[in-house]
Write a protein that holds these residues in place. Structure first.
Motif, PDB file in Angstrom:
ATOM      1  N   SER A 182       0.725  -0.679   0.125  1.00 50.57           N
ATOM      2  CA  SER A 182      -0.305  -0.085   0.411  1.00 50.57           C
ATOM      3  C   SER A 182       1.211   1.061  -0.141  1.00 50.57           C
ATOM      4  O   SER A 182       0.418   2.335  -0.221  1.00 50.57           O
ATOM      5  N   ASP A 183       2.363   0.980   0.292  1.00 51.86           N
ATOM      6  CA  ASP A 183       3.004   2.553   0.191  1.00 51.86           C
ATOM      7  C   ASP A 183       3.276   2.337  -1.002  1.00 51.86           C
ATOM      8  O   ASP A 183       4.318   3.618  -1.489  1.00 51.86           O
ATOM      9  N   GLY A 184       3.155   1.761  -2.200  1.00 53.93           N
ATOM     10  CA  GLY A 184       3.479   1.292  -3.996  1.00 53.93           C
ATOM     11  C   GLY A 184       4.681   0.997  -3.412  1.00 53.93           C
ATOM     12  O   GLY A 184       5.541   0.412  -4.299  1.00 53.93           O
ATOM     13  N   SER A 185       5.506  -0.235  -2.013  1.00 51.94           N
ATOM     14  CA  SER A 185       6.980  -0.619  -2.542  1.00 51.94           C
ATOM     15  C   SER A 185       6.506  -1.818  -3.403  1.00 51.94           C
ATOM     16  O   SER A 185       4.893  -2.413  -2.903  1.00 51.94           O
ATOM     17  N   THR A 186       7.369  -2.393  -3.797  1.00 49.79           N
ATOM     18  CA  THR A 186       7.245  -3.744  -4.510  1.00 49.79           C
ATOM     19  C   THR A 186       8.215  -4.522  -4.326  1.00 49.79           C
ATOM     20  O   THR A 186       9.294  -4.226  -3.715  1.00 49.79           O
ATOM     21  N   THR A 187       7.818  -6.149  -4.720  1.00 53.18           N
ATOM     22  CA  THR A 187       8.671  -6.956  -4.551  1.00 53.18           C
ATOM     23  C   THR A 187       8.384  -7.805  -5.501  1.00 53.18           C
ATOM     24  O   THR A 187       7.806  -7.592  -6.370  1.00 53.18           O
ATOM     25  N   TYR A 188       9.977  -8.234  -5.891  1.00 53.08           N
ATOM     26  CA  TYR A 188      10.080  -9.444  -6.799  1.00 53.08           C
ATOM     27  C   TYR A 188      10.570 -10.456  -6.885  1.00 53.08           C
ATOM     28  O   TYR A 188      11.345 -10.737  -6.013  1.00 53.08           O
ATOM     29  N   ALA A 189      10.157 -12.150  -7.316  1.00 44.64           N
ATOM     30  CA  ALA A 189      11.081 -12.843  -7.844  1.00 44.64           C
ATOM     31  C   ALA A 189      12.624 -12.872  -8.097  1.00 44.64           C
ATOM     32  O   ALA A 189      11.729 -11.837  -9.457  1.00 44.64           O
TER      33      ALA A 189
END
Length: 121
Positions: A53-60
């Motif tokens: 929700s804060d705009g941060s992202t994660t990726y494998a």
């Protein structure tokens, strides 16, 4: 009740691109996380990409630099743009969402029905 409907799956040759979409609807207090998971035949479901929700992202690690997660301005639809697809990306892709309970992001995941992505060589 949360409803998640995925679209955009299909078959593509290696090196090609697909863009998945997931529309979230229903009674939701607020989404703290929306994301994409995938499950290949004979393997466990694994996270692909998540948008907080804060705009941060994660990726494998396996998709970094090739996949991009985003959402629309209304924050009801999350997208997964997949480029340079590989045969090992073949899987059923599931959209998932986690909800706020007050200031706590609950661990429970709500799932969509999944959409098949098949990458051929």
């Amino acid at each position: 009740q949360v409803q998640l409907v995925e679209s955009g799956g299909g078959s593509v040759q290696a090196g090609g691109s697909l863009k998945l979409a997931c529309l979230a609807s229903g009674s939701m207090s607020g989404k703290c996380e929306m994301g994409w998971y995938r499950q290949a035949p004979g393997k466990e479901r694994e996270p692909v990409s998540r948008l907080m929700s804060d705009g941060s992202t994660t990726y494998a690690d396996s998709v970094k630099g090739r996949f991009t997660i985003s959402q629309d301005n209304a924050k009801t639809t999350v997208y997964l743009e997949m480029n340079s697809l590989k045969t090992e990306d073949t899987a059923v892709y599931y959209c998932a969402v986690r909800l706020w309970f007050g200031q706590i992001c609950l661990a429970k995941l709500y799932w969509g029905q999944g959409t098949q992505v098949t990458v051929s060589s």
